[in-house]
Design a protein around this motif. Sequence first.
Motif, PDB file in Angstrom:
ATOM      1  N   SER A  34       2.451  -8.085  -6.245  1.00  0.00           N
ATOM      2  CA  SER A  34       1.832  -7.104  -5.363  1.00  0.00           C
ATOM      3  C   SER A  34       1.503  -5.831  -6.128  1.00  0.00           C
ATOM      4  CB  SER A  34       2.769  -6.761  -4.196  1.00  0.00           C
ATOM      5  OG  SER A  34       3.778  -5.862  -4.618  1.00  0.00           O
ATOM      6  N   GLU A  74       0.803   7.530  -2.211  1.00  0.00           N
ATOM      7  CA  GLU A  74      -0.442   6.838  -1.886  1.00  0.00           C
ATOM      8  C   GLU A  74      -0.262   5.321  -1.901  1.00  0.00           C
ATOM      9  OE1 GLU A  74      -1.353  10.823  -3.637  1.00  0.00           O
ATOM     10  OE2 GLU A  74      -0.022   9.157  -4.136  1.00  0.00           O
ATOM     11  N   GLY A  75       0.435   4.817  -2.921  1.00  0.00           N
ATOM     12  CA  GLY A  75       0.629   3.379  -3.022  1.00  0.00           C
ATOM     13  C   GLY A  75       1.459   2.821  -1.888  1.00  0.00           C
ATOM     14  N   ALA A  77       1.755   4.249   1.043  1.00  0.00           N
ATOM     15  CA  ALA A  77       0.982   4.396   2.277  1.00  0.00           C
ATOM     16  C   ALA A  77       0.079   3.182   2.482  1.00  0.00           C
ATOM     17  CB  ALA A  77       0.148   5.675   2.230  1.00  0.00           C
ATOM     18  N   ALA A  78      -0.487   2.678   1.381  1.00  0.00           N
ATOM     19  CA  ALA A  78      -1.333   1.493   1.474  1.00  0.00           C
ATOM     20  C   ALA A  78      -0.544   0.274   1.921  1.00  0.00           C
ATOM     21  CB  ALA A  78      -1.997   1.227   0.125  1.00  0.00           C
ATOM     22  N   ALA A  79       0.775   0.317   1.671  1.00  0.00           N
ATOM     23  CA  ALA A  79       1.643  -0.786   2.094  1.00  0.00           C
ATOM     24  C   ALA A  79       2.278  -0.523   3.457  1.00  0.00           C
ATOM     25  CB  ALA A  79       2.738  -1.003   1.053  1.00  0.00           C
ATOM     26  N   GLY A  80       1.856   0.575   4.096  1.00  0.00           N
ATOM     27  CA  GLY A  80       2.339   0.869   5.439  1.00  0.00           C
ATOM     28  C   GLY A  80       3.576   1.727   5.511  1.00  0.00           C
ATOM     29  N   ASP A  82       5.469   5.614   4.764  1.00  0.00           N
ATOM     30  CA  ASP A  82       5.079   7.023   4.724  1.00  0.00           C
ATOM     31  C   ASP A  82       5.780   7.778   3.602  1.00  0.00           C
ATOM     32  OD1 ASP A  82       7.693   7.390   5.618  1.00  0.00           O
ATOM     33  OD2 ASP A  82       7.096   7.939   7.656  1.00  0.00           O
TER      34      ASP A  82
END
Length: 306
Positions: A34, A74-75, A77-80, A82
């Motif tokens: 991932s 940021e990374g 956040a892309a995985a859901g 916070d």
Amino acid sequence: MPDFPLATALAVGTVVLDGGLATQLEAQGHDLSSALWSARLLHDDPEAVVAAHAAFAAAGAQVATTASYQVSVEGLAAAGLDAAEARRLVVRSVHLAERGAPEAWVAGSVGPYGAALADGSEYTGDYADEIGVEGLRQWHRPRMEWLADAGADVLACETVPAAAEAEALLAEADMLGVPVWLSLTTVVDGDGVVRTRRGEPAREVFAMARDVDAVVAVGVNCTDPDGVLAAVGAATASGRPVVVYPNSGERWDAAARRWAGTAGISPAGALGWVDAGARLVGGCCRVGPADIAGLAATLAVDDQLS
């Protein structure tokens, strides 16, 4: 951890680093394909991270590097996840290293901006000019503060591909006042000049660290073992102890997401690095506990003969 600072140890001898944490996690059977890489296990399977640190400690590593290399707001956040979860995972990475290697110094891994992009750009530094020093300072600041607050003994600012990012990390380190090492990823050009992946002379980048009191070492990681000796020479421009932890000699194909080539790191070769001035010595990608055990044994014998 030892009851004296890492800088004190470097003043009197050689310290053995660990190897590739992701390499060991994969050897333990975990899928790291991932975008979060080994950082995924901070959330999904923290005990696996403890086991990986323990494997390197048992092999003789005196430093445990945290699994925070790929962690970014940021990374995640892309995985859901916070920002609060990002901080929790960074703090957890320090505590897991302490559990897995209680006798080791803990190095909080501060990977480059490009690592969070998961597109191989930590090996080009193409983003550095666009984001700039101030932008990179702001991006790195939270993780560096979280690692320091969590109790990391030193921050490993590693796989840095560009002068602008090195400048940003050094400025943040100076502001925080916590011990750091600065490790570039480099290549040697046809004229024998050691350069950042962005193309700048590495000697000039290393020299930036000369007047930053927080820096305990400078050097290279995630580079070919064949280029380490030249890099040690370039790193002496900083006037600081030298850190080296190359990869196995194989190369990462970012498009195919796999390693190619032949492994080439050897404990005997590491003796040449130490003779040239390296004081923190270990491995990066594709370097596992068995490699570190050989390195630790060879350097221990060398210390006895010195």
